[in-house]
Design an enzyme around this catalytic site. Sequence first.
Site, PDB file in Angstrom:
ATOM      1  CE  LYS A  33      -0.624  -0.104   5.039  1.00  0.00           C
ATOM      2  NZ  LYS A  33       0.366   0.911   5.358  1.00  0.00           N
ATOM      3  CG  LEU A  36       6.234   1.425  -3.257  1.00  0.00           C
ATOM      4  CD1 LEU A  36       6.504   1.440  -4.753  1.00  0.00           C
ATOM      5  CD2 LEU A  36       5.506   0.151  -2.860  1.00  0.00           C
ATOM      6  CE  LYS A  49      19.027   4.875  14.283  1.00  0.00           C
ATOM      7  NZ  LYS A  49      17.829   4.100  14.607  1.00  0.00           N
ATOM      8  N   GLY A 176      11.480   3.493  25.311  1.00  0.00           N
ATOM      9  CA  GLY A 176      12.157   2.443  24.543  1.00  0.00           C
ATOM     10  C   GLY A 176      13.215   3.066  23.644  1.00  0.00           C
ATOM     11  CB  ILE A 178      11.524   4.676  18.864  1.00  0.00           C
ATOM     12  CG1 ILE A 178      11.725   3.468  17.931  1.00  0.00           C
ATOM     13  CG2 ILE A 178      10.993   5.885  18.084  1.00  0.00           C
ATOM     14  CD1 ILE A 178      10.467   2.948  17.264  1.00  0.00           C
ATOM     15  NE  ARG A 266       7.265   0.139  14.350  1.00  0.00           N
ATOM     16  CZ  ARG A 266       6.806   1.116  13.570  1.00  0.00           C
ATOM     17  NH1 ARG A 266       6.668   2.331  14.050  1.00  0.00           N
ATOM     18  NH2 ARG A 266       6.487   0.878  12.314  1.00  0.00           N
ATOM     19  CG  HIS A 438      47.995  -1.934  22.731  1.00  0.00           C
ATOM     20  ND1 HIS A 438      47.154  -1.833  23.818  1.00  0.00           N
ATOM     21  CD2 HIS A 438      49.045  -1.102  22.970  1.00  0.00           C
ATOM     22  CE1 HIS A 438      47.670  -0.990  24.690  1.00  0.00           C
ATOM     23  NE2 HIS A 438      48.815  -0.527  24.205  1.00  0.00           N
TER      24      HIS A 438
HETATM   25  C1  LIG Z   1      11.937   5.188  14.355  1.00  0.00           C
HETATM   26  C2  LIG Z   1      12.435   3.791  14.052  1.00  0.00           C
HETATM   27  C3  LIG Z   1      13.786   3.548  14.019  1.00  0.00           C
HETATM   28  C4  LIG Z   1      14.264   2.273  13.737  1.00  0.00           C
HETATM   29  N1  LIG Z   1      15.610   2.072  13.721  1.00  0.00           N
HETATM   30  C5  LIG Z   1      16.093   0.840  13.452  1.00  0.00           C
HETATM   31  C6  LIG Z   1      17.495   0.610  13.394  1.00  0.00           C
HETATM   32  O1  LIG Z   1      18.296   1.513  13.604  1.00  0.00           O
HETATM   33  N2  LIG Z   1      17.934  -0.633  13.086  1.00  0.00           N
HETATM   34  C7  LIG Z   1      17.057  -1.663  12.857  1.00  0.00           C
HETATM   35  O2  LIG Z   1      17.502  -2.780  12.583  1.00  0.00           O
HETATM   36  N3  LIG Z   1      15.721  -1.476  12.906  1.00  0.00           N
HETATM   37  C8  LIG Z   1      15.221  -0.248  13.188  1.00  0.00           C
HETATM   38  N4  LIG Z   1      13.858  -0.051  13.207  1.00  0.00           N
HETATM   39  C9  LIG Z   1      12.964  -1.206  12.969  1.00  0.00           C
HETATM   40  C10 LIG Z   1      12.853  -1.521  11.479  1.00  0.00           C
HETATM   41  O3  LIG Z   1      12.495  -0.357  10.781  1.00  0.00           O
HETATM   42  C11 LIG Z   1      11.808  -2.615  11.250  1.00  0.00           C
HETATM   43  O4  LIG Z   1      12.115  -3.722  12.082  1.00  0.00           O
HETATM   44  C12 LIG Z   1      11.807  -3.093   9.807  1.00  0.00           C
HETATM   45  O5  LIG Z   1      11.654  -2.008   8.923  1.00  0.00           O
HETATM   46  C13 LIG Z   1      10.692  -4.119   9.593  1.00  0.00           C
HETATM   47  O6  LIG Z   1      10.662  -4.522   8.248  1.00  0.00           O
HETATM   48  P1  LIG Z   1       9.426  -5.333   7.659  1.00  0.00           P
HETATM   49  O7  LIG Z   1       9.825  -5.703   6.288  1.00  0.00           O
HETATM   50  O8  LIG Z   1       9.025  -6.386   8.596  1.00  0.00           O
HETATM   51  O9  LIG Z   1       8.217  -4.307   7.645  1.00  0.00           O
HETATM   52  P2  LIG Z   1       8.091  -2.916   6.889  1.00  0.00           P
HETATM   53  O10 LIG Z   1       9.398  -2.422   6.442  1.00  0.00           O
HETATM   54  O11 LIG Z   1       7.289  -2.036   7.770  1.00  0.00           O
HETATM   55  O12 LIG Z   1       7.266  -3.259   5.577  1.00  0.00           O
HETATM   56  C14 LIG Z   1       5.915  -3.562   5.623  1.00  0.00           C
HETATM   57  C15 LIG Z   1       5.270  -3.160   4.319  1.00  0.00           C
HETATM   58  O13 LIG Z   1       3.991  -3.773   4.240  1.00  0.00           O
HETATM   59  C16 LIG Z   1       3.066  -2.857   3.716  1.00  0.00           C
HETATM   60  N5  LIG Z   1       1.722  -3.256   4.176  1.00  0.00           N
HETATM   61  C17 LIG Z   1       1.313  -3.416   5.453  1.00  0.00           C
HETATM   62  N6  LIG Z   1       0.032  -3.829   5.485  1.00  0.00           N
HETATM   63  C18 LIG Z   1      -0.378  -3.921   4.205  1.00  0.00           C
HETATM   64  C19 LIG Z   1      -1.594  -4.283   3.592  1.00  0.00           C
HETATM   65  N7  LIG Z   1      -2.668  -4.659   4.292  1.00  0.00           N
HETATM   66  N8  LIG Z   1      -1.675  -4.247   2.228  1.00  0.00           N
HETATM   67  C20 LIG Z   1      -0.587  -3.872   1.494  1.00  0.00           C
HETATM   68  N9  LIG Z   1       0.597  -3.532   2.020  1.00  0.00           N
HETATM   69  C21 LIG Z   1       0.696  -3.563   3.362  1.00  0.00           C
HETATM   70  C22 LIG Z   1       3.523  -1.516   4.249  1.00  0.00           C
HETATM   71  O14 LIG Z   1       3.077  -0.464   3.418  1.00  0.00           O
HETATM   72  C23 LIG Z   1       5.045  -1.664   4.206  1.00  0.00           C
HETATM   73  O15 LIG Z   1       5.591  -1.190   3.005  1.00  0.00           O
HETATM   74  C24 LIG Z   1      13.347   1.224  13.454  1.00  0.00           C
HETATM   75  C25 LIG Z   1      11.962   1.470  13.464  1.00  0.00           C
HETATM   76  C26 LIG Z   1      11.520   2.736  13.762  1.00  0.00           C
HETATM   77  C27 LIG Z   1      10.034   2.975  13.739  1.00  0.00           C
END
Ligand SMILES: Cc1cc2nc3c(=O)[nH]c(=O)nc-3n(C[C@H](O)[C@H](O)[C@H](O)COP(=O)(O)OP(=O)(O)OC[C@H]3O[C@@H](n4cnc5c(N)ncnc54)[C@H](O)[C@@H]3O)c2cc1C
Length: 454
Positions: A33, A36, A49, A176, A178, A266, A438
């Site tokens: 959705k 991207l 970061k 936490g 964040i 979250r 060292h």
């Molecule tokens: C402020 C912040 C800082 C962070 N810093 C770090 C860090 O320094 N290092 C680290 O390792 N992690 C960090 N994280 C965590 C990290 O961003 C997440 O763990 C990671 O992005 C998760 O990836 P994912 O692929 O599981 O989900 P996402 O990257 O969230 O991807 C999910 C995708 O699914 C799509 N989607 C969801 N529901 C639907 C639906 N019903 N239909 C169609 N599409 C849908 C969304 O649009 C999205 O594009 C941070 C998070 C936050 C919020």
Amino acid sequence: MKKYDAIVIGSGCGLNIVEEALEHGLKVALVDKGPLGGTCPNSGCIPSKMMIFAADRVVEIQESKKVGAEAEIKNIDFNYIMELVRKSIADTRKQVKNGILLSEELDFYEGEGHFTGEYTLAVNGKEIKGEKIFIASGSRPIIPPLKGLDSIDYLTNESVLQLKEKPESLIIIGGGYIAVEYGHFFVAMGTKVTILEMADRLILAEEPEISDLLKKELSKRMAVHTGMQAESFGRSGNADYVQVTDLKDGSKKKFSAQKILIAIGRRSNADLLKVENTGIKVDKRGFIPVNEYLETNMKNIYAVGDANGQQMFTHVANRESVLAVRNAMHGNEEKMDYNAAPHAVYSHPQIASVGLTEEAARKTHKVLIGRAKYFDVAAGEAMMETEGFAKAIVEDETGKILGFHIIGPYAPSLIQEVINAMASGGTIDQIHAGMHIHPAPPELIMRTLSNLQG
Ligand SMILES: Cc1cc2nc3c(=O)[nH]c(=O)nc-3n(C[C@H](O)[C@H](O)[C@H](O)COP(=O)(O)OP(=O)(O)OC[C@H]3O[C@@H](n4cnc5c(N)ncnc54)[C@H](O)[C@@H]3O)c2cc1C
């Protein structure tokens, strides 16, 4: 109804699955959705970061006095920093979109999807069916249903990136990673920051002594209150306020600031997907339980990354996604191992951890604990780092490293040699085998593992 070998929901770590599935010649659909690329480049790791990189430089200048160099910051162009961040986000989105659209073999459905039946999804009014389905739908901020919150223009990790001017004052609800990372950023920008955490310490996942030092150090730059339960919100004059109960004595308190950032945790996006329609069960918190092969209770449906809530970090999501697609194609063969799953916190001071805490390890192992301060090694002394330290948790009989925790400069880089050793079943001998330069900060790792005690 169009049928696919594989449907991938989510373009964060889900893109790893798309790539691998296409390479194996599968007919693949991607559903997202937007925005991207998922959380990491849009509102997570990368933007935060970039902001913290600027904050770290500011703090370095502010602290330069301790090496005898007096420097003054004349101006911080807050919007310049934020524009750099917003440009990076826009560029990444464009790149990801181009990559997706250029791939002729991939069918991309841009829209919010939800399950309508077993192995069947609807997106933008179209129904599609997948033999194998990968849920990589991520998570979103928890917004507590508290009185008055809707009446104020509160910030989240998403809307905070749209700020053009630094708030003069900011309350952060939550303690936490964040919360403390954004606390560090805003206070470096010149904002008066107040952190309000309900638990009795910051970042509960960390070792208690790491939480304590973090609180002590952050408190030098901002107000940090633990044991504060937020109860209601409102606006009075030019400020937003939050009313809290101080859990230490039951008293009521009120805090006001120009802005309030909600960072209490979250939640999974599984509810948006209506996963129950395909027979998937969620846990009490709404995350999708998976087995060690990352498969849900439905055969051939896998859930990876934040959607399963195991360890919500990008590197974990990436590892899980690669493993899930391989398991789906070759018959569940590879188990996901979280024993050496690390994480870092980019506050000031920085924190990095891998493996078990002492409390968790003592439940199942006889352990030795090692501690050392940065100041105990030459590089730490040169840095005048008197507070930062490392802690090792090692199995007594085998010398196997069960956990390692660092708070202080370069912690996220320093810990990598321990992660590598642990990932290959490592004992302390593996760390000691390599000579350590060292004087350099990694001597801290060796020193910590030389100080083991029962
Ligand atoms: C402020 C912040 C800082 C962070 N810093 C770090 C860090 O320094 N290092 C680290 O390792 N992690 C960090 N994280 C965590 C990290 O961003 C997440 O763990 C990671 O992005 C998760 O990836 P994912 O692929 O599981 O989900 P996402 O990257 O969230 O991807 C999910 C995708 O699914 C799509 N989607 C969801 N529901 C639907 C639906 N019903 N239909 C169609 N599409 C849908 C969304 O649009 C999205 O594009 C941070 C998070 C936050 C919020």
